[in-house]
Scaffold this motif. Sequence first.
Motif, PDB file in Angstrom:
ATOM      1  N   PRO A  55       9.682  78.170 109.700  1.00 26.78           N
ATOM      2  CA  PRO A  55       8.945  78.446 108.425  1.00 26.78           C
ATOM      3  C   PRO A  55       9.634  79.935 107.642  1.00 26.78           C
ATOM      4  O   PRO A  55       8.800  80.406 106.909  1.00 26.78           O
ATOM      5  N   CYS A  56      10.687  80.265 108.209  1.00 23.30           N
ATOM      6  CA  CYS A  56      11.053  81.728 107.700  1.00 23.30           C
ATOM      7  C   CYS A  56      12.593  81.931 107.872  1.00 23.30           C
ATOM      8  O   CYS A  56      13.377  80.824 108.436  1.00 23.30           O
ATOM      9  N   PRO A  57      13.256  82.849 107.188  1.00 24.68           N
ATOM     10  CA  PRO A  57      14.663  83.011 107.472  1.00 24.68           C
ATOM     11  C   PRO A  57      15.154  83.061 108.981  1.00 24.68           C
ATOM     12  O   PRO A  57      14.540  83.613 109.868  1.00 24.68           O
ATOM     13  N   VAL A  58      16.393  82.574 109.372  1.00 27.41           N
ATOM     14  CA  VAL A  58      16.807  82.353 110.405  1.00 27.41           C
ATOM     15  C   VAL A  58      18.419  82.854 110.563  1.00 27.41           C
ATOM     16  O   VAL A  58      19.116  82.153 109.851  1.00 27.41           O
ATOM     17  N   ASP A  59      18.637  83.634 111.295  1.00 34.14           N
ATOM     18  CA  ASP A  59      20.054  84.178 111.781  1.00 34.14           C
ATOM     19  C   ASP A  59      20.304  83.559 113.099  1.00 34.14           C
ATOM     20  O   ASP A  59      19.541  83.638 113.951  1.00 34.14           O
ATOM     21  N   ILE A  60      21.468  83.525 113.490  1.00 38.61           N
ATOM     22  CA  ILE A  60      22.008  83.071 114.484  1.00 38.61           C
ATOM     23  C   ILE A  60      23.255  83.918 115.022  1.00 38.61           C
ATOM     24  O   ILE A  60      24.293  84.197 114.299  1.00 38.61           O
ATOM     25  N   GLY A  61      23.015  84.355 116.255  1.00 36.19           N
ATOM     26  CA  GLY A  61      23.902  85.278 117.207  1.00 36.19           C
ATOM     27  C   GLY A  61      23.270  86.169 117.874  1.00 36.19           C
ATOM     28  O   GLY A  61      22.142  86.364 118.137  1.00 36.19           O
ATOM     29  N   PRO A  62      24.175  87.043 118.725  1.00 37.86           N
ATOM     30  CA  PRO A  62      23.572  87.729 119.631  1.00 37.86           C
ATOM     31  C   PRO A  62      22.831  89.088 118.925  1.00 37.86           C
ATOM     32  O   PRO A  62      23.325  89.484 117.867  1.00 37.86           O
ATOM     33  N   VAL A  63      22.154  89.470 119.651  1.00 41.90           N
ATOM     34  CA  VAL A  63      21.162  90.637 119.394  1.00 41.90           C
ATOM     35  C   VAL A  63      21.840  92.016 119.588  1.00 41.90           C
ATOM     36  O   VAL A  63      22.261  92.332 120.975  1.00 41.90           O
ATOM     37  N   SER A  64      21.746  92.911 118.764  1.00 40.68           N
ATOM     38  CA  SER A  64      22.169  94.065 118.785  1.00 40.68           C
ATOM     39  C   SER A  64      21.658  94.971 118.035  1.00 40.68           C
ATOM     40  O   SER A  64      20.719  94.777 116.867  1.00 40.68           O
ATOM     41  N   ALA A  65      21.612  96.461 118.038  1.00 40.78           N
ATOM     42  CA  ALA A  65      21.187  97.533 117.183  1.00 40.78           C
ATOM     43  C   ALA A  65      21.553  97.208 115.636  1.00 40.78           C
ATOM     44  O   ALA A  65      20.556  97.069 114.632  1.00 40.78           O
ATOM     45  N   ASP A  66      22.696  96.803 115.267  1.00 45.89           N
ATOM     46  CA  ASP A  66      23.030  96.783 113.940  1.00 45.89           C
ATOM     47  C   ASP A  66      22.422  95.426 113.512  1.00 45.89           C
ATOM     48  O   ASP A  66      22.195  95.278 112.303  1.00 45.89           O
ATOM     49  N   VAL A  67      22.188  94.361 114.163  1.00 43.38           N
ATOM     50  CA  VAL A  67      21.710  93.214 113.961  1.00 43.38           C
ATOM     51  C   VAL A  67      20.241  93.335 113.563  1.00 43.38           C
ATOM     52  O   VAL A  67      19.760  92.963 112.371  1.00 43.38           O
TER      53      VAL A  67
END
Length: 235
Positions: A38-50
Amino acid sequence: MNGIVIIGGSIEAFLLARAVPGARVILPAAERVTRRWPCPVDIGPVSADVLRGAGAGVVVEAAHPCDTQTAFATHRAAHALDLPHLQLVRPPWRATRRDLWVPLREVRQAAEVIPDGARVLVATGGEALSGLRAMRAEVLMRRIGEVSGPLPLRRGRFLAGQGPFTIHDEMRLLRKERIDWLLVSNAGGTGGWPKLAAARTLRLPVAMIDRPRRPGGPRVQTVKEALTWLSAHPV
């Protein structure tokens, strides 16, 4: 956007996203079973920049309970940005006196307890494959969704399937494939429980892999508890 970022991978992440309007979700990897978020979704590894790019003001890590790589990556990223950070991790399964479970600290121990030549239903995720190479059993590894390529072990194959599975479904599979053992990661929750209930009914032994160690910090087990924590950490 309200500054709440949810690290997905579990059903709890999905339910929390539905309960928090304006949240943003980051999935460490594409889902094998696509959900209607129900919301925006990003796909990829988690990092401080992300996290910074997602506008995070507070982070709830609700990846799969056994995905400690994402848990530690989120912990490091949130710490680097000095962000409030909660782990939402559902409770593990618990054996009863009716269950025939053998606890394992890691998947490599399976070769020590599962007899040579046994037919084993494996429900651990593909990341456990390297730890199964020492086994001299017939491995039938469950794979949700489509299967691409053969199982990279000496003996065995993938079993494609699309849940949810009922206890009846699992009993039928265990009988059809003449399964002697189950090898399972302790993910907890209701989705994977039918295979354990079926094993209990058929009196089959289960090699149960303990969850890996997670980072320290605040942790809750339910979406309701996560919402209470979020209310105490306004963005």
